[in-house]
Motif scaffolding. Structure first.
Motif, PDB file in Angstrom:
ATOM      1  N   PHE A  70      86.775  52.538 -30.136  1.00 24.92           N
ATOM      2  CA  PHE A  70      86.805  53.899 -29.609  1.00 24.92           C
ATOM      3  C   PHE A  70      87.470  53.924 -28.242  1.00 24.92           C
ATOM      4  O   PHE A  70      87.310  52.993 -27.449  1.00 24.92           O
ATOM      5  N   VAL A  71      88.142  55.024 -27.963  1.00 23.86           N
ATOM      6  CA  VAL A  71      88.627  55.320 -26.622  1.00 23.86           C
ATOM      7  C   VAL A  71      87.542  56.147 -25.949  1.00 23.86           C
ATOM      8  O   VAL A  71      87.016  57.105 -26.533  1.00 23.86           O
ATOM      9  N   VAL A  72      87.171  55.756 -24.729  1.00 23.12           N
ATOM     10  CA  VAL A  72      86.128  56.455 -23.977  1.00 23.12           C
ATOM     11  C   VAL A  72      86.778  57.509 -23.085  1.00 23.12           C
ATOM     12  O   VAL A  72      87.577  57.172 -22.202  1.00 23.12           O
ATOM     13  N   PHE A  73      86.429  58.769 -23.326  1.00 24.43           N
ATOM     14  CA  PHE A  73      86.869  59.870 -22.463  1.00 24.43           C
ATOM     15  C   PHE A  73      85.690  60.320 -21.609  1.00 24.43           C
ATOM     16  O   PHE A  73      84.595  60.557 -22.132  1.00 24.43           O
ATOM     17  N   MET A  79      89.461  62.327 -18.351  1.00 22.89           N
ATOM     18  CA  MET A  79      90.359  61.174 -18.325  1.00 22.89           C
ATOM     19  C   MET A  79      89.863  60.083 -19.262  1.00 22.89           C
ATOM     20  O   MET A  79      88.668  59.976 -19.529  1.00 22.89           O
ATOM     21  N   VAL A  80      90.805  59.235 -19.698  1.00 20.94           N
ATOM     22  CA  VAL A  80      90.438  58.029 -20.428  1.00 20.94           C
ATOM     23  C   VAL A  80      89.850  57.046 -19.430  1.00 20.94           C
ATOM     24  O   VAL A  80      90.474  56.737 -18.414  1.00 20.94           O
ATOM     25  N   ALA A  81      88.644  56.566 -19.729  1.00 20.77           N
ATOM     26  CA  ALA A  81      87.943  55.670 -18.807  1.00 20.77           C
ATOM     27  C   ALA A  81      87.925  54.230 -19.285  1.00 20.77           C
ATOM     28  O   ALA A  81      87.686  53.316 -18.501  1.00 20.77           O
ATOM     29  N   GLY A  82      88.171  54.005 -20.583  1.00 17.75           N
ATOM     30  CA  GLY A  82      88.112  52.647 -21.117  1.00 17.75           C
ATOM     31  C   GLY A  82      87.954  52.656 -22.618  1.00 17.75           C
ATOM     32  O   GLY A  82      88.393  53.594 -23.299  1.00 17.75           O
ATOM     33  N   TRP A 102      84.932  47.945 -22.006  1.00 21.47           N
ATOM     34  CA  TRP A 102      85.341  47.906 -20.606  1.00 21.47           C
ATOM     35  C   TRP A 102      85.599  49.328 -20.122  1.00 21.47           C
ATOM     36  O   TRP A 102      86.034  50.187 -20.885  1.00 21.47           O
ATOM     37  N   LEU A 103      85.274  49.555 -18.875  1.00 23.97           N
ATOM     38  CA  LEU A 103      85.546  50.819 -18.208  1.00 23.97           C
ATOM     39  C   LEU A 103      86.277  50.532 -16.902  1.00 23.97           C
ATOM     40  O   LEU A 103      86.046  49.498 -16.269  1.00 23.97           O
ATOM     41  N   HIS A 104      87.141  51.441 -16.507  1.00 20.52           N
ATOM     42  CA  HIS A 104      87.794  51.304 -15.212  1.00 20.52           C
ATOM     43  C   HIS A 104      86.706  51.274 -14.139  1.00 20.52           C
ATOM     44  O   HIS A 104      85.695  51.980 -14.234  1.00 20.52           O
ATOM     45  N   PRO A 105      86.871  50.453 -13.078  1.00 20.23           N
ATOM     46  CA  PRO A 105      85.848  50.358 -12.029  1.00 20.23           C
ATOM     47  C   PRO A 105      85.433  51.677 -11.396  1.00 20.23           C
ATOM     48  O   PRO A 105      84.319  51.792 -10.891  1.00 20.23           O
ATOM     49  N   ASN A 106      86.289  52.691 -11.437  1.00 20.42           N
ATOM     50  CA  ASN A 106      85.902  54.003 -10.903  1.00 20.42           C
ATOM     51  C   ASN A 106      84.685  54.571 -11.620  1.00 20.42           C
ATOM     52  O   ASN A 106      83.990  55.440 -11.080  1.00 20.42           O
ATOM     53  N   TYR A 107      84.430  54.096 -12.843  1.00 18.28           N
ATOM     54  CA  TYR A 107      83.322  54.616 -13.647  1.00 18.28           C
ATOM     55  C   TYR A 107      82.105  53.691 -13.645  1.00 18.28           C
ATOM     56  O   TYR A 107      81.084  54.033 -14.233  1.00 18.28           O
ATOM     57  N   TRP A 108      82.211  52.547 -13.007  1.00 17.53           N
ATOM     58  CA  TRP A 108      81.069  51.645 -12.946  1.00 17.53           C
ATOM     59  C   TRP A 108      79.943  52.329 -12.179  1.00 17.53           C
ATOM     60  O   TRP A 108      80.155  52.879 -11.097  1.00 17.53           O
ATOM     61  N   GLY A 109      78.754  52.299 -12.730  1.00 17.78           N
ATOM     62  CA  GLY A 109      77.591  52.899 -12.066  1.00 17.78           C
ATOM     63  C   GLY A 109      77.560  54.417 -12.100  1.00 17.78           C
ATOM     64  O   GLY A 109      76.718  55.032 -11.451  1.00 17.78           O
TER      65      GLY A 109
END
Length: 195
Positions: A70-73, A79-82, A102-109
């Protein structure tokens, strides 16, 4: 199409999981443009060539019915996050793994991981009727281990030399699981975290 790959778009107020297709390559590549994402992964995706190899392999496994990616929106940013996947599934034993996430670090936490896990876990336990759902990560990836614990999975142990990384080194993997008897409590836990 396998038992798992019959799934379509999954969504809630926070996230939308869309089955991965070739058309998602560019957006995913942009989201993957941070070497921190792949620091503990068994594969690298932080160069155009490495990401293309990883993406094409995922699409091939999907076509063979061996993975449901899956693509995570992120609905907040649109935006696509991972990405995340259903992998290592076994219909006869009613078990599945949620992985290759995996998620872009902007979405961590940010809570996006919990939102995605609620969608996937609900689909696995309530639609596919699995009795065991597992997750794993590099034993040294403390951030990922903490995130897996936050979604309600129980630590089971470390499998030594469980995987060979793309650079040829051996990885020990920390395994976690949720079983069907635990699902109602895990579901309530995730809902509370998101509220």
């Amino acid at each position: 199409m396998s038992w798992v790959n019959e799934v379509r778009v999954l969504g809630n107020a926070y996230a939308e999981l869309v089955p991965m297709e070739q058309k998602h390559f560019e957006e995913l590549y942009l989201a993957a443009n941070d070497a921190r994402i792949f620091a503990f992964m068994p594969y690298k995706g932080d160069s155009p060539e490495a990401f293309r190899f990883m993406f094409d392999k995922t699409i091939t496994l999907k076509q063979k019915g061996q993975r449901c990616p899956f693509v995570v929106f992120d609905k907040k940013t649109a935006m696509v996050a991972g990405t995340t996947s259903l992998i290592d599934f076994d219909a006869s034993n009613h078990r599945i793994e949620v992985g290759a996430t995996w998620l872009h670090p902007n979405y961590w936490g940010s809570g996006l991981n919990e939102a995605c896990k609620l969608l996937l876990f609900t689909y696995c336990f309530e639609t596919l009727k699995v009795v065991r759902l597992q997750l794993k990560t590099d034993e040294n990836n403390q951030r990922s281990r903490k995130a897996i614990g936050k979604v309600g999975a129980r630590f089971e142990g470390v499998l030594r030399h469980d995987m060979i990384r793309s650079d040829g080194t051996k990885r020990n993997s920390a395994y976690f699981s949720i079983i069907d008897d635990e699902w109602p409590a895990v579901k309530e836990h995730l809902k509370k975290r998101l509220s």
